[in-house]
Write a protein that holds these residues in place. Structure first.
Motif, PDB file in Angstrom:
ATOM      1  N   GLN A 183       0.640  -1.099   0.086  1.00 51.32           N
ATOM      2  CA  GLN A 183      -0.077   0.024   0.066  1.00 51.32           C
ATOM      3  C   GLN A 183       0.869   1.318   0.095  1.00 51.32           C
ATOM      4  OE1 GLN A 183      -3.075  -0.281   3.045  1.00 51.32           O
ATOM      5  NE2 GLN A 183      -4.456  -0.368   1.469  1.00 51.32           N
ATOM      6  N   ILE A 231       1.811   3.136  -3.069  1.00 49.48           N
ATOM      7  CA  ILE A 231       0.610   3.661  -4.099  1.00 49.48           C
ATOM      8  C   ILE A 231      -0.127   4.730  -3.411  1.00 49.48           C
ATOM      9  CG2 ILE A 231      -1.832   3.051  -4.914  1.00 49.48           C
ATOM     10  CD1 ILE A 231      -0.948  -0.071  -4.541  1.00 49.48           C
ATOM     11  N   MET A 232      -0.225   4.773  -2.097  1.00 54.83           N
ATOM     12  CA  MET A 232      -0.426   6.002  -1.447  1.00 54.83           C
ATOM     13  C   MET A 232       0.267   7.382  -1.436  1.00 54.83           C
ATOM     14  SD  MET A 232      -1.179   3.790   1.972  1.00 54.83           S
ATOM     15  CE  MET A 232      -1.686   5.074   3.210  1.00 54.83           C
ATOM     16  N   LEU A 284      -0.188   8.669  -5.340  1.00 60.65           N
ATOM     17  CA  LEU A 284      -1.467   9.315  -5.619  1.00 60.65           C
ATOM     18  C   LEU A 284      -1.527  10.675  -4.750  1.00 60.65           C
ATOM     19  CD1 LEU A 284      -3.827   6.181  -6.132  1.00 60.65           C
ATOM     20  CD2 LEU A 284      -2.666   7.631  -7.856  1.00 60.65           C
ATOM     21  N   THR A 285      -0.751  10.928  -3.747  1.00 55.22           N
ATOM     22  CA  THR A 285      -1.097  12.042  -3.253  1.00 55.22           C
ATOM     23  C   THR A 285       0.115  12.929  -3.014  1.00 55.22           C
ATOM     24  OG1 THR A 285      -0.499  10.972  -1.021  1.00 55.22           O
ATOM     25  CG2 THR A 285      -2.680  10.812  -1.354  1.00 55.22           C
ATOM     26  N   ALA A 345      -4.237  -3.587  -5.625  1.00 50.40           N
ATOM     27  CA  ALA A 345      -3.714  -2.354  -5.984  1.00 50.40           C
ATOM     28  C   ALA A 345      -4.683  -1.438  -6.407  1.00 50.40           C
ATOM     29  CB  ALA A 345      -2.641  -2.312  -6.939  1.00 50.40           C
ATOM     30  N   THR A 357      -6.793  -0.238  -3.381  1.00 53.13           N
ATOM     31  CA  THR A 357      -6.317   0.873  -2.525  1.00 53.13           C
ATOM     32  C   THR A 357      -6.061   2.233  -3.261  1.00 53.13           C
ATOM     33  OG1 THR A 357      -4.690  -0.631  -1.436  1.00 53.13           O
ATOM     34  CG2 THR A 357      -3.976   1.233  -1.666  1.00 53.13           C
ATOM     35  N   ALA A 358      -5.975   2.209  -4.682  1.00 52.95           N
ATOM     36  CA  ALA A 358      -5.843   3.683  -5.443  1.00 52.95           C
ATOM     37  C   ALA A 358      -7.338   4.171  -5.562  1.00 52.95           C
ATOM     38  CB  ALA A 358      -5.444   3.148  -6.824  1.00 52.95           C
ATOM     39  N   SER A 359      -8.402   3.256  -5.560  1.00 53.02           N
ATOM     40  CA  SER A 359      -9.671   3.650  -5.803  1.00 53.02           C
ATOM     41  C   SER A 359     -10.075   4.407  -4.294  1.00 53.02           C
ATOM     42  CB  SER A 359     -10.690   2.593  -5.951  1.00 53.02           C
ATOM     43  OG  SER A 359     -10.489   2.025  -7.328  1.00 53.02           O
ATOM     44  N   VAL A 365      -8.103   5.975  -2.437  1.00 50.98           N
ATOM     45  CA  VAL A 365      -7.408   7.325  -2.333  1.00 50.98           C
ATOM     46  C   VAL A 365      -8.023   8.323  -3.138  1.00 50.98           C
ATOM     47  CG1 VAL A 365      -5.245   8.368  -2.544  1.00 50.98           C
ATOM     48  CG2 VAL A 365      -5.263   6.130  -1.288  1.00 50.98           C
ATOM     49  N   ILE A 366      -8.203   7.974  -4.300  1.00 59.40           N
ATOM     50  CA  ILE A 366      -9.087   8.824  -5.475  1.00 59.40           C
ATOM     51  C   ILE A 366     -10.141   9.089  -5.050  1.00 59.40           C
ATOM     52  CG2 ILE A 366      -9.741   8.772  -7.768  1.00 59.40           C
ATOM     53  CD1 ILE A 366      -7.588   7.026  -8.595  1.00 59.40           C
ATOM     54  N   ALA A 379      -7.073   4.723   1.660  1.00 61.15           N
ATOM     55  CA  ALA A 379      -6.376   3.418   1.489  1.00 61.15           C
ATOM     56  C   ALA A 379      -7.039   2.309   2.306  1.00 61.15           C
ATOM     57  CB  ALA A 379      -4.946   3.495   1.447  1.00 61.15           C
TER      58      ALA A 379
END
Length: 415
Positions: free
Chosen positions: A221, A224-225, A228-229, A335, A338-340, A342-343, A362
């Motif tokens: 995680q 990916i976190m 995306l941030t 993955a 997790t991304a969904s 956060v988005i 996440a």
């Protein structure tokens, strides 16, 4: 009495030399089995086991199990899961003994608790008893993050079907693809429950993938976190959660179950077990039962479940295209989930007065409380005074409910 049973059962003993005795013993050792694989050895389904899997394959799986021990003991990645799974894998790859077969003790445990779907339901009772839904009730909009994280489930379902259609290596049916997709929820019990009903032949591979990714949350995680941030987003401080009353906490599991009964009965085994455990926790009048669910019972079942999942790490079951494909699809699902999350948090910030730290999205995958702890750790890295744990528990526990609901939807469609 020449025809008596005593006389008929006599077997003449043939004396053997020391070299013959030593040779007989040597043929019963693991060394002989590794060095002299048989052309005729079959698994319990009647399929031939390749010479590679009888020798080098088993050795490879030993190292895979040692890797699980390293991650659990040295790195501290979910030892409660990885140590039983790794040890079950070691036992499953021991030649001759057939410990993971139907007559072996791992096979007996697997058939009793995994194939029937019993262990996942008991685990869900324990999870319910250990889970405080207060953060979710205090900030209900975080449930959207748990819902968004389930997108990985349905994206992977499509991916599994695409692999079957455009490659000749894989052959997944719709039901198989649905069972594989649920890995994206990072919820081992739910994955086992759904696979036992939709894709029993893939149950072992799906269980291994789901529990592996649950345990590897701290590795998978964070990259990916961070990708995306922004640094400023990771520093967002969220408002203090309101205090949730005892009445709200008692009413929540009952309301959740009744909604499930009305709208999605196929999800009631999982939701019902979760709700029962949570009611036991929150009602406050059965402390002994709550303590048993949170400690003794869930620990016992975790041991059996881990060993059972590990039994599917046998080389002939693990080192095959379908299993490796499931592992790859499961990683992609996790993955995407997790991304969904956060988005979705970033999108919600566009319309929300009180800003949400996107990191908590996440935690929408249902690896409780592992994902919430990872979120808190990442937040503290940017601001040592920004404690996100309780905020992350909202989407985290909603992810548990969300994955169970997603399993119910898939079960109602494909059963």
């Amino acid at each position: 009495m020449p025809n008596s049973p005593e006389n008929s059962q006599k077997v003449e003993y043939k004396q053997k030399s020391m070299s013959e005795l030593f040779s007989s013993f040597y043929k019963t050792t693991g060394i002989y089995a590794f060095l002299n694989p048989s052309d005729e050895l079959k698994d319990h389904a009647g399929a031939k086991i390749s010479k590679f899997n009888q020798s080098y394959g088993r050795i490879i799986m030993f190292f895979v199990c040692f890797l699980l021990f390293y991650l659990a003991i040295k790195r501290g990645f979910e030892p409660l899961l990885l140590i039983p799974i790794g040890f079950g894998g070691l036992l499953a790859n021991i030649p001759i003994a057939d410990i993971a077969g139907p007559e072996g003790f791992l096979g007996i445990i697997y058939n009793f608790g995994i194939q029937t779907g019993l262990f996942p339901l008991i685990i869900f009772m324990g999870v319910g008893a250990m889970t405080d839904f207060g953060p979710l009730l205090a900030n209900p909009k975080t449930a959207m993050l748990g819902g968004a994280a389930q997108f990985g489930i349905f994206a992977t379902l499509i991916g599994a079907l695409a692999l079957s259609q455009y490659t000749e290596i894989f052959n997944f049916s719709l039901a198989d693809a649905a069972a594989i997709g649920i890995i994206g929820g990072a919820d081992g019990p739910t994955a086992i429950f759904l696979a036992s009903r939709l894709a029993p032949d893939l149950l072992g591979a799906i269980a291994v993938a789901a529990y592996s990714y649950m345990a590897l949350v701290p590795i998978i995680q964070p990259p990916i976190m961070r990708a995306l941030t922004t640094k400023d987003e990771r520093k967002i401080r969220m408002v203090q959660l309101r205090e949730v009353s005892k009445r709200e906490k008692i009413m929540f599991p009952i309301t959740l179950l009744m909604l499930c009964v009305i709208i999605l009965p196929d999800a009631t085994p999982l939701i019902g077990a979760l709700a029962f455990g949570n009611l036991i926790r929150e009602c406050g009048v059965v402390a002994r039962l709550s303590d048993t669910l949170q400690n003794a019972l869930i620990n016992i079942v975790t041991i059996f479940l881990g060993l059972s999942v590990g039994s599917k790490l046998a080389a002939e079951k693990f080192l095959v295209p379908n299993t490796l494909g499931i592992l790859l699809l499961g990683l992609i699902a996790f993955a995407i989930g997790t991304a969904s999350g956060v988005i979705m948090a970033k999108i919600m910030n566009k319309f929300s007065k009180d800003k949400i730290n996107p990191l908590i999205g996440a935690a929408g995958v249902s690896a409780v409380p592992m994902a919430a702890r990872v979120v808190n750790k990442e937040g503290v890295k940017e601001d040592c005074n920004n404690i996100l744990l309780m905020h992350a528990m909202g989407p985290n526990v909603s992810g548990v409910v969300g994955s169970a609901v997603a399993a119910g939807v898939l079960l109602s469609i494909f059963k």
